[in-house]
Design an enzyme around this catalytic site. Structure first.
Site, PDB file in Angstrom:
ATOM      1  CB  SER A  14     -14.679  12.794  24.079  1.00 16.86           C
ATOM      2  OG  SER A  14     -14.367  11.944  22.981  1.00 16.86           O
ATOM      3  CG  HIS A  37     -12.148  10.648  26.831  1.00 16.81           C
ATOM      4  ND1 HIS A  37     -11.949   9.760  27.881  1.00 16.81           N
ATOM      5  CD2 HIS A  37     -12.816   9.940  25.878  1.00 16.81           C
ATOM      6  CE1 HIS A  37     -12.477   8.586  27.577  1.00 16.81           C
ATOM      7  NE2 HIS A  37     -13.008   8.660  26.357  1.00 16.81           N
ATOM      8  CG  ASP A  39     -13.103   8.221  22.675  1.00 16.61           C
ATOM      9  OD1 ASP A  39     -13.064   7.502  23.693  1.00 16.61           O
ATOM     10  OD2 ASP A  39     -13.839   9.214  22.555  1.00 16.61           O
ATOM     11  CG  MET A  41     -12.700   3.981  18.683  1.00 15.52           C
ATOM     12  SD  MET A  41     -14.346   4.363  18.085  1.00 15.52           S
ATOM     13  CE  MET A  41     -14.863   5.595  19.281  1.00 15.52           C
ATOM     14  CG  HIS A  70     -12.006   4.991  26.206  1.00 13.76           C
ATOM     15  ND1 HIS A  70     -13.303   5.368  25.897  1.00 13.76           N
ATOM     16  CD2 HIS A  70     -12.069   3.665  26.522  1.00 13.76           C
ATOM     17  CE1 HIS A  70     -14.092   4.318  26.015  1.00 13.76           C
ATOM     18  NE2 HIS A  70     -13.384   3.270  26.381  1.00 13.76           N
ATOM     19  CG  MET A  72     -13.255   1.928  23.118  1.00 14.71           C
ATOM     20  SD  MET A  72     -14.305   3.278  22.559  1.00 14.71           S
ATOM     21  CE  MET A  72     -13.117   4.612  22.555  1.00 14.71           C
ATOM     22  CG  MET A 141     -17.702   2.180  28.030  1.00 15.10           C
ATOM     23  SD  MET A 141     -17.030   3.742  27.472  1.00 15.10           S
ATOM     24  CE  MET A 141     -18.119   4.153  26.107  1.00 15.10           C
ATOM     25  N   GLY A 146     -17.898   3.085  20.551  1.00 16.63           N
ATOM     26  CA  GLY A 146     -17.712   3.086  19.106  1.00 16.63           C
ATOM     27  C   GLY A 146     -18.049   4.399  18.427  1.00 16.63           C
ATOM     28  CG  PHE A 147     -20.340   5.027  16.350  1.00 19.52           C
ATOM     29  CD1 PHE A 147     -19.748   5.414  15.151  1.00 19.52           C
ATOM     30  CD2 PHE A 147     -20.583   3.679  16.572  1.00 19.52           C
ATOM     31  CE1 PHE A 147     -19.413   4.468  14.185  1.00 19.52           C
ATOM     32  CE2 PHE A 147     -20.245   2.722  15.617  1.00 19.52           C
ATOM     33  CZ  PHE A 147     -19.663   3.117  14.418  1.00 19.52           C
ATOM     34  N   GLY A 148     -19.646   8.673  18.948  1.00 25.29           N
ATOM     35  CA  GLY A 148     -20.125   9.786  19.758  1.00 25.29           C
ATOM     36  C   GLY A 148     -21.585  10.068  19.452  1.00 25.29           C
ATOM     37  N   GLY A 149     -22.186  10.918  20.260  1.00 29.91           N
ATOM     38  CA  GLY A 149     -23.530  11.408  19.980  1.00 29.91           C
ATOM     39  C   GLY A 149     -24.660  10.426  20.245  1.00 29.91           C
ATOM     40  CG  ASP A 179     -16.646   7.737  27.353  1.00 24.06           C
ATOM     41  OD1 ASP A 179     -17.229   8.656  26.746  1.00 24.06           O
ATOM     42  OD2 ASP A 179     -15.697   7.076  26.869  1.00 24.06           O
ATOM     43  N   GLY A 180     -20.148   8.698  27.702  1.00 23.58           N
ATOM     44  CA  GLY A 180     -21.183   8.426  26.708  1.00 23.58           C
ATOM     45  C   GLY A 180     -22.497   9.099  27.028  1.00 23.58           C
ATOM     46  N   GLY A 181     -22.913  10.019  26.156  1.00 21.73           N
ATOM     47  CA  GLY A 181     -24.218  10.641  26.304  1.00 21.73           C
ATOM     48  C   GLY A 181     -24.316  11.643  27.436  1.00 21.73           C
ATOM     49  N   GLY A 201     -18.277  14.489  24.728  1.00 26.89           N
ATOM     50  CA  GLY A 201     -17.802  14.771  23.376  1.00 26.89           C
ATOM     51  C   GLY A 201     -18.685  15.768  22.671  1.00 26.89           C
ATOM     52  CB  SER A 202     -21.868  15.362  20.816  1.00 30.74           C
ATOM     53  OG  SER A 202     -22.470  14.547  21.789  1.00 30.74           O
TER      54      SER A 202
HETATM   55  C1  DX5 Z   1     -17.655   6.423  22.583  1.00 31.54           C
HETATM   56  C2  DX5 Z   1     -16.498   7.184  23.170  1.00 31.54           C
HETATM   57  C3  DX5 Z   1     -16.872   8.434  23.858  1.00 31.54           C
HETATM   58  C4  DX5 Z   1     -17.496   9.487  22.982  1.00 31.54           C
HETATM   59  C5  DX5 Z   1     -18.531  10.196  23.800  1.00 31.54           C
HETATM   60  O1  DX5 Z   1     -17.221   5.154  22.228  1.00 31.54           O
HETATM   61  O2  DX5 Z   1     -15.797   6.386  24.088  1.00 31.54           O
HETATM   62  O3  DX5 Z   1     -15.739   8.993  24.536  1.00 31.54           O
HETATM   63  O4  DX5 Z   1     -16.615  10.456  22.521  1.00 31.54           O
HETATM   64  O5  DX5 Z   1     -19.244  11.039  22.962  1.00 31.54           O
HETATM   65  P1  DX5 Z   1     -20.593  11.696  23.459  1.00 31.54           P
HETATM   66  O6  DX5 Z   1     -20.242  12.549  24.649  1.00 31.54           O
HETATM   67  O7  DX5 Z   1     -21.037  12.494  22.292  1.00 31.54           O
HETATM   68  O8  DX5 Z   1     -21.530  10.582  23.806  1.00 31.54           O
HETATM   69 ZN    ZN Z   2     -14.261   7.344  25.350  1.00 34.60          ZN
END
Ligand code: DX5
Ligand code: ZN
Length: 226
Positions: A14, A37, A39, A41, A70, A72, A141, A146-149, A179-181, A201-202
């Site tokens: 991501s 990927h 994102d 938003m 993706h 959002m 999800m 909304g946010f990475g990490g 997707d996420g974490g 992502g992170s």
């Molecule tokens: C969150 C995004 C994810 C995000 C994942 O809303 O949809 O795609 O980039 O980031 P990580 O892998 O750091 O959770």
């Molecule tokens: Zn995403």
């Protein structure tokens, strides 16, 4: 006929965690990834603002990696098809944002992309099982969008298992994506639940060698495949 799963688990880095001023270079850093990927938003459906259609139009020209967009955003009926027209490989929108997801999926496919449906962690999958036959991917999800990490929410894997079983039984044909974490610790349980595609992502971009991170995640997912 049952759906043929990808031979090897797919990894979709991501770019939310990448350097937005160097996206072409950041895409090159993960060459060999299955999807990139992206994102999108809108600061309405989620409380954050990222990038939109002009950036995706430029990214399509800057990388050979298929773009996994993706969305959002609110009002996907209006805004999703242009991402397909721009050359995105997948265009995924949120079930919670649409009152007619079948129509949106058909418009995305008619515009030349694969259609994806995403569900937030608290959204049950049962009301959507029937309509999943109109989709090519389900994006589960595992954090609040909304946010990475953020930290992985393992309870969502129950939804992945339900859909995995329907795909294995030949009742649905789609890729189950999460997707996420996702990182080296959490990807094992997601792989065991039958996920085919992992967004990270992170865990990819907040490392010294994003390409190596992708290979390592794919290897862990392969050895824990459910
Ligand atoms: C969150 C995004 C994810 C995000 C994942 O809303 O949809 O795609 O980039 O980031 P990580 O892998 O750091 O959770
Ligand atoms: Zn995403």
């Amino acid at each position: 006929m049952t759906f043929t799963r990808p031979a090897v688990p797919m990894i979709a880095p991501s770019i939310l965690s990448a350097d937005f001023a160097n996206l072409a270079e950041e895409a090159r850093a993960v060459a060999g990834s299955d999807w990139l990927h992206v994102d999108v938003m809108d600061a309405h459906f989620v409380p954050n603002l990222t990038l939109g259609l002009p950036v995706v139009q430029s990214l399509v020209k800057a990388t050979d990696i298929p773009l996994d967009c993706h969305l959002m955003i609110e009002d996907p009926a209006r805004w999703a098809p242009p991402y397909a027209e721009a050359g995105a490989h997948n265009v995924t929108f949120h079930a919670e944002a649409s009152d007619d997801p079948i129509a949106v999926a058909r418009d995305i496919r008619a515009a030349g992309a694969k259609a994806g449906l995403s569900v937030k962690p608290g959204t049950p999958i049962e009301p959507y099982l029937e309509i999943l036959r109109e989709f090519d991917t389900l994006l589960v999800m595992s954090v609040e969008p909304g946010f990475g990490g953020q930290s992985f929410i393992p309870e969502v894997l129950a939804k992945a298992r339900v859909v995995r079983n329907l795909v294995d039984a030949g009742e649905l044909r789609l890729i189950v994506e999460i997707d996420g974490g996702i990182n080296a610790d959490t990807i094992e349980q997601a792989a065991e639940a039958g996920i085919d595609c992992f967004v990270a992502g992170s865990a990819v971009y907040n490392t010294a060698d994003p390409g190596a991170a992708v290979r390592s995640l794919r290897s862990i997912a392969t050895s824990h495949r459910g």
